[in-house]
Design an enzyme around this catalytic site. Sequence first.
Site, mmCIF file in Angstrom:
data_model
loop_
_atom_site.group_PDB
_atom_site.id
_atom_site.type_symbol
_atom_site.label_atom_id
_atom_site.label_comp_id
_atom_site.label_asym_id
_atom_site.label_seq_id
_atom_site.Cartn_x
_atom_site.Cartn_y
_atom_site.Cartn_z
ATOM 1 N N GLU A 51 -16.321 6.178 6.298
ATOM 2 C CA GLU A 51 -15.502 5.502 7.307
ATOM 3 C C GLU A 51 -15.469 6.390 8.538
ATOM 4 O OE1 GLU A 51 -11.405 5.149 5.973
ATOM 5 O OE2 GLU A 51 -11.425 7.148 5.083
ATOM 6 N N ARG B 214 0.839 -1.207 0.000
ATOM 7 C CA ARG B 214 0.000 0.000 0.000
ATOM 8 C C ARG B 214 0.873 1.255 0.000
ATOM 9 N NH1 ARG B 214 -4.513 0.783 4.565
ATOM 10 N NH2 ARG B 214 -2.644 1.147 5.805
ATOM 11 N N LYS C 49 -2.760 7.101 1.410
ATOM 12 C CA LYS C 49 -2.501 7.336 2.840
ATOM 13 C C LYS C 49 -1.465 8.453 2.919
ATOM 14 C CE LYS C 49 -2.214 4.646 7.037
ATOM 15 N NZ LYS C 49 -3.360 5.259 7.693
HETATM 16 N N1 PXG Z 1 -9.295 4.816 7.486
HETATM 17 C C1 PXG Z 1 -8.462 5.831 7.753
HETATM 18 C C2 PXG Z 1 -8.818 7.206 7.311
HETATM 19 C C3 PXG Z 1 -7.243 5.590 8.409
HETATM 20 O O1 PXG Z 1 -6.405 6.596 8.653
HETATM 21 C C4 PXG Z 1 -7.846 3.239 8.551
HETATM 22 C C5 PXG Z 1 -9.013 3.554 7.876
HETATM 23 C C6 PXG Z 1 -7.562 1.824 8.899
HETATM 24 O O2 PXG Z 1 -6.625 1.266 7.988
HETATM 25 P P1 PXG Z 1 -5.647 0.077 8.390
HETATM 26 O O3 PXG Z 1 -4.910 -0.230 7.159
HETATM 27 O O4 PXG Z 1 -4.765 0.612 9.487
HETATM 28 O O5 PXG Z 1 -6.485 -1.045 8.856
HETATM 29 C C7 PXG Z 1 -6.930 4.271 8.823
HETATM 30 C C8 PXG Z 1 -5.636 4.006 9.536
HETATM 31 C C9 PXG Z 1 -5.232 7.522 14.596
HETATM 32 C C10 PXG Z 1 -4.560 6.951 13.369
HETATM 33 O O6 PXG Z 1 -4.550 8.167 15.419
HETATM 34 C C11 PXG Z 1 -5.290 6.169 12.508
HETATM 35 C C12 PXG Z 1 -4.696 5.663 11.353
HETATM 36 C C13 PXG Z 1 -3.394 5.949 11.067
HETATM 37 C C14 PXG Z 1 -2.673 6.722 11.931
HETATM 38 C C15 PXG Z 1 -3.241 7.237 13.102
HETATM 39 O O7 PXG Z 1 -6.444 7.332 14.747
HETATM 40 N N2 PXG Z 1 -5.506 4.926 10.567
#
Ligand code: PXG
Length: 293
Positions: free
Chosen positions: A185, A53, A152
């Site tokens: 989301e 990713r 991301k």
């Molecule tokens: N949606 C968004 C917008 C994210 O940022 C996820 C879904 C989940 O994706 P993964 O691949 O991790 O299952 C994320 C990931 C926080 C924080 O502090 C959250 C993420 C990254 C960094 C910090 O809440 N999320």
Amino acid sequence: MTPLQIYIDGAFLPESEAKVSVFDHGLLYGDGIFEGIRFYNGRVFQFEQHLDRLWDSAKAICLKIPMTVEEMREATLETIRRNGLEDGYIRLLVTRGVGNLGLSPDRCPKASVIIIASTIQLYPAEKYAVGMEMVTCSTRRCSPAALSPAVKSLNYLNNIMAKIEANHAGADEGLMLNEEGYVAECTGDNIFIVNRGQVSTPPISAGALRGITRQVVFDICADLGVPICEENLTRYDVYTADECFLTGTAAEVIPAIRLDTRPIGDGKPGPVSLRIIERFRELTRSTGTPIRG
Ligand code: PXG
């Protein structure tokens, strides 16, 4: 706590010395990408998926990562080893690098790579048992026509503005809708509902990140024989669902029990969510790329 050893562009530096230039476009413009990755029990969970990713995000924003996947894999593992950690969280960043004060990336000759291995706890431990409270945010998720939510990127202001709304409302998480009003989301997690035994989640095209944990939930449901599908969801679907849970690398799999103060189902974590959480925990302890040897 002993100071962390941070990887920056090939060097390992103590955290007090690990600094970036004020001319780095990651700082000036949020021009860069990242991954958040967990390791459990001496193994990096879903490592290859995160690296894939990261490379896709780089390609999407025309960013050349200045190392190979193998080099990135090794640098990440070495960062964990140097910090003597068995369980924790990695933040992998690639910034556009140092440029001038103009926004054009063509003045940034080389991207910078930063790897931090530390720990993270997003929510208090009891939330995993009692569940999270969500509110709907008025900040809509960025349209894919403006900036693809699949990238991301280091520019998280869209999500942060929604998170501020959730904080102000005293909720644990904020539910983000897309421009059409469908559920996209949460601010840092993907969302799932369960209705009459059927698990569903918005499609990526609704404005969600292609979450790695989201994909793990698809695999778990296939294993357990629980039906799962992608479909456009409205708030009605969440209000009337039997169960709801959120997924993210940092959040893991966590039940959500209220939306806009209304109880979801009976207002307690549901049986399907709890089975998925249990299986998720087993997978985190038993799979992944070994950190040592
Ligand atoms: N949606 C968004 C917008 C994210 O940022 C996820 C879904 C989940 O994706 P993964 O691949 O991790 O299952 C994320 C990931 C926080 C924080 O502090 C959250 C993420 C990254 C960094 C910090 O809440 N999320």
